[in-house]
Design a protein around this motif. Sequence first.
Motif, PDB file in Angstrom:
ATOM      1  N   LYS A  20      97.673  -8.295  12.948  1.00  0.00           N
ATOM      2  CA  LYS A  20      96.739  -7.255  13.387  1.00  0.00           C
ATOM      3  C   LYS A  20      97.460  -5.962  13.764  1.00  0.00           C
ATOM      4  CE  LYS A  20      93.399 -10.586  14.876  1.00  0.00           C
ATOM      5  NZ  LYS A  20      92.278 -10.681  14.150  1.00  0.00           N
ATOM      6  N   MET A  21      98.793  -5.979  13.715  1.00  0.00           N
ATOM      7  CA  MET A  21      99.591  -4.782  14.004  1.00  0.00           C
ATOM      8  C   MET A  21      99.904  -4.053  12.701  1.00  0.00           C
ATOM      9  SD  MET A  21     102.331  -6.388  16.593  1.00  0.00           S
ATOM     10  CE  MET A  21     101.850  -7.047  18.156  1.00  0.00           C
ATOM     11  N   ARG A  22     100.400  -2.849  12.830  1.00  0.00           N
ATOM     12  CA  ARG A  22     100.826  -2.107  11.650  1.00  0.00           C
ATOM     13  C   ARG A  22     102.119  -2.713  11.124  1.00  0.00           C
ATOM     14  NH1 ARG A  22      99.857   4.271  12.688  1.00  0.00           N
ATOM     15  NH2 ARG A  22      97.605   4.097  12.997  1.00  0.00           N
ATOM     16  N   LEU A  23     102.066  -3.210   9.911  1.00  0.00           N
ATOM     17  CA  LEU A  23     103.240  -3.865   9.339  1.00  0.00           C
ATOM     18  C   LEU A  23     104.009  -2.960   8.387  1.00  0.00           C
ATOM     19  CD1 LEU A  23     101.755  -7.404   8.641  1.00  0.00           C
ATOM     20  CD2 LEU A  23     103.076  -6.634  10.609  1.00  0.00           C
ATOM     21  N   ASN A  24     103.565  -1.721   8.224  1.00  0.00           N
ATOM     22  CA  ASN A  24     104.238  -0.812   7.291  1.00  0.00           C
ATOM     23  C   ASN A  24     105.402  -0.060   7.928  1.00  0.00           C
ATOM     24  OD1 ASN A  24     102.697   0.754   8.940  1.00  0.00           O
ATOM     25  ND2 ASN A  24     101.710   1.923   7.333  1.00  0.00           N
ATOM     26  N   GLN A  25     105.712  -0.350   9.182  1.00  0.00           N
ATOM     27  CA  GLN A  25     106.836   0.305   9.849  1.00  0.00           C
ATOM     28  C   GLN A  25     107.680  -0.747  10.557  1.00  0.00           C
ATOM     29  OE1 GLN A  25     104.747   3.060  12.266  1.00  0.00           O
ATOM     30  NE2 GLN A  25     104.063   1.555  13.748  1.00  0.00           N
ATOM     31  N   GLU A  26     108.942  -0.398  10.816  1.00  0.00           N
ATOM     32  CA  GLU A  26     109.849  -1.331  11.469  1.00  0.00           C
ATOM     33  C   GLU A  26     109.495  -1.465  12.945  1.00  0.00           C
ATOM     34  OE1 GLU A  26     113.803   0.030  10.585  1.00  0.00           O
ATOM     35  OE2 GLU A  26     113.792  -1.086   8.708  1.00  0.00           O
ATOM     36  N   LYS A  27     109.702  -2.672  13.460  1.00  0.00           N
ATOM     37  CA  LYS A  27     109.412  -2.977  14.856  1.00  0.00           C
ATOM     38  C   LYS A  27     110.561  -3.784  15.439  1.00  0.00           C
ATOM     39  CE  LYS A  27     104.393  -3.424  14.392  1.00  0.00           C
ATOM     40  NZ  LYS A  27     104.150  -2.083  14.785  1.00  0.00           N
ATOM     41  N   ALA A  28     110.619  -3.821  16.759  1.00  0.00           N
ATOM     42  CA  ALA A  28     111.545  -4.698  17.454  1.00  0.00           C
ATOM     43  C   ALA A  28     110.812  -6.024  17.687  1.00  0.00           C
ATOM     44  CB  ALA A  28     111.968  -4.088  18.777  1.00  0.00           C
ATOM     45  N   TRP A  29     111.320  -7.090  17.086  1.00  0.00           N
ATOM     46  CA  TRP A  29     110.679  -8.400  17.140  1.00  0.00           C
ATOM     47  C   TRP A  29     111.459  -9.315  18.073  1.00  0.00           C
ATOM     48  CZ3 TRP A  29     106.173  -9.055  14.474  1.00  0.00           C
ATOM     49  CH2 TRP A  29     105.894  -8.125  13.474  1.00  0.00           C
ATOM     50  N   HIS A  30     110.744  -9.983  18.968  1.00  0.00           N
ATOM     51  CA  HIS A  30     111.325 -11.025  19.815  1.00  0.00           C
ATOM     52  C   HIS A  30     110.838 -12.344  19.229  1.00  0.00           C
ATOM     53  CE1 HIS A  30     111.682 -12.912  24.104  1.00  0.00           C
ATOM     54  NE2 HIS A  30     112.550 -13.409  23.256  1.00  0.00           N
ATOM     55  N   GLN A  31     111.789 -13.172  18.738  1.00  0.00           N
ATOM     56  CA  GLN A  31     111.442 -14.398  18.031  1.00  0.00           C
ATOM     57  C   GLN A  31     112.208 -15.577  18.596  1.00  0.00           C
ATOM     58  OE1 GLN A  31     111.459 -14.134  13.700  1.00  0.00           O
ATOM     59  NE2 GLN A  31     112.177 -12.045  13.919  1.00  0.00           N
ATOM     60  N   LYS A  32     111.660 -16.758  18.370  1.00  0.00           N
ATOM     61  CA  LYS A  32     112.327 -18.007  18.732  1.00  0.00           C
ATOM     62  C   LYS A  32     112.422 -18.859  17.476  1.00  0.00           C
ATOM     63  CE  LYS A  32     112.269 -21.572  22.193  1.00  0.00           C
ATOM     64  NZ  LYS A  32     112.578 -21.197  23.539  1.00  0.00           N
ATOM     65  N   VAL A  33     113.625 -19.323  17.146  1.00  0.00           N
ATOM     66  CA  VAL A  33     113.838 -20.146  15.958  1.00  0.00           C
ATOM     67  C   VAL A  33     113.196 -21.507  16.184  1.00  0.00           C
ATOM     68  CG1 VAL A  33     115.567 -21.247  14.486  1.00  0.00           C
ATOM     69  CG2 VAL A  33     115.975 -18.949  15.381  1.00  0.00           C
ATOM     70  N   LYS A  34     112.314 -21.892  15.281  1.00  0.00           N
ATOM     71  CA  LYS A  34     111.622 -23.166  15.382  1.00  0.00           C
ATOM     72  C   LYS A  34     112.147 -24.196  14.390  1.00  0.00           C
ATOM     73  CE  LYS A  34     108.768 -22.498  18.659  1.00  0.00           C
ATOM     74  NZ  LYS A  34     108.880 -23.288  19.868  1.00  0.00           N
ATOM     75  N   GLU A  35     112.673 -23.732  13.255  1.00  0.00           N
ATOM     76  CA  GLU A  35     113.129 -24.657  12.224  1.00  0.00           C
ATOM     77  C   GLU A  35     114.243 -24.006  11.413  1.00  0.00           C
ATOM     78  OE1 GLU A  35     111.132 -27.148   8.511  1.00  0.00           O
ATOM     79  OE2 GLU A  35     109.857 -26.016   9.883  1.00  0.00           O
ATOM     80  N   VAL A  36     115.288 -24.756  11.152  1.00  0.00           N
ATOM     81  CA  VAL A  36     116.382 -24.298  10.312  1.00  0.00           C
ATOM     82  C   VAL A  36     116.160 -24.890   8.933  1.00  0.00           C
ATOM     83  CG1 VAL A  36     118.880 -24.298   9.979  1.00  0.00           C
ATOM     84  CG2 VAL A  36     117.941 -24.221  12.290  1.00  0.00           C
ATOM     85  N   LEU A  37     116.028 -24.025   7.918  1.00  0.00           N
ATOM     86  CA  LEU A  37     115.808 -24.482   6.560  1.00  0.00           C
ATOM     87  C   LEU A  37     117.139 -24.612   5.824  1.00  0.00           C
ATOM     88  CD1 LEU A  37     112.733 -22.240   5.691  1.00  0.00           C
ATOM     89  CD2 LEU A  37     112.733 -24.592   6.521  1.00  0.00           C
ATOM     90  N   LYS A  38     117.112 -25.284   4.703  1.00  0.00           N
ATOM     91  CA  LYS A  38     118.327 -25.480   3.907  1.00  0.00           C
ATOM     92  C   LYS A  38     118.822 -24.123   3.408  1.00  0.00           C
ATOM     93  CE  LYS A  38     120.070 -28.093   0.017  1.00  0.00           C
ATOM     94  NZ  LYS A  38     119.739 -29.022  -1.065  1.00  0.00           N
ATOM     95  N   PRO A  39     120.105 -23.812   3.625  1.00  0.00           N
ATOM     96  CA  PRO A  39     120.612 -22.503   3.184  1.00  0.00           C
ATOM     97  C   PRO A  39     120.788 -22.452   1.666  1.00  0.00           C
ATOM     98  CG  PRO A  39     122.373 -23.783   4.155  1.00  0.00           C
ATOM     99  CD  PRO A  39     121.114 -24.586   4.335  1.00  0.00           C
ATOM    100  N   SER A  40     120.655 -21.256   1.127  1.00  0.00           N
ATOM    101  CA  SER A  40     120.945 -21.037  -0.288  1.00  0.00           C
ATOM    102  C   SER A  40     122.336 -20.429  -0.395  1.00  0.00           C
ATOM    103  CB  SER A  40     119.900 -20.103  -0.910  1.00  0.00           C
ATOM    104  OG  SER A  40     120.052 -18.805  -0.408  1.00  0.00           O
ATOM    105  N   THR A  41     122.752 -20.118  -1.581  1.00  0.00           N
ATOM    106  CA  THR A  41     124.063 -19.516  -1.793  1.00  0.00           C
ATOM    107  C   THR A  41     124.149 -18.142  -1.147  1.00  0.00           C
ATOM    108  OG1 THR A  41     124.113 -20.654  -3.908  1.00  0.00           O
ATOM    109  CG2 THR A  41     125.751 -18.939  -3.567  1.00  0.00           C
TER     110      THR A  41
END
Length: 142
Positions: A7-28
């Motif tokens: 619901k926020m404007r996604l067309n501009q950069e923002k400062a995001w506060h996130q918490k890692v919930k799952e580590v996925l398999k890394p690619s090359t």
Amino acid sequence: MPHHYSKMRLNQEKAWHQKVKEVLKPSTFSHRYVSEIIAADNKQASGRLLFSLSGDSTLKQLQVDDELLIYGKPEGIRPSLNPLQFDYKSYLEKQGIWHQIRINYGSIVKKEHATKTFFGVASNFREHIIAKLEAKTLEPRS
């Protein structure tokens, strides 16, 4: 959900506060994580994002329950180009993930004292056991 990040404007950069919930398999080329959004530009927000870091094997991977502050702009997940190929975009939408953020390690600020969850403690314990088993198999036998 009035606080959902979409619901926020996604067309501009923002400062995001996130918490890692799952580590996925890394690619090359990258390390990927599913993260839960806590806030965007110091405003309460919710939702899940696919979070990709450029692959640098010399740096330590993030762990479950790591809290991060990043600055970036979410982008849509590209659909598959081949009609017979697995549709990763559709799969992620069923998981509640509609956007991704791609950044490098220099754009991350890791929060020092992040709250721990049961899932995070179990994940760290699992990683500890795997590391011990790998170290045990690398020891020379006499």
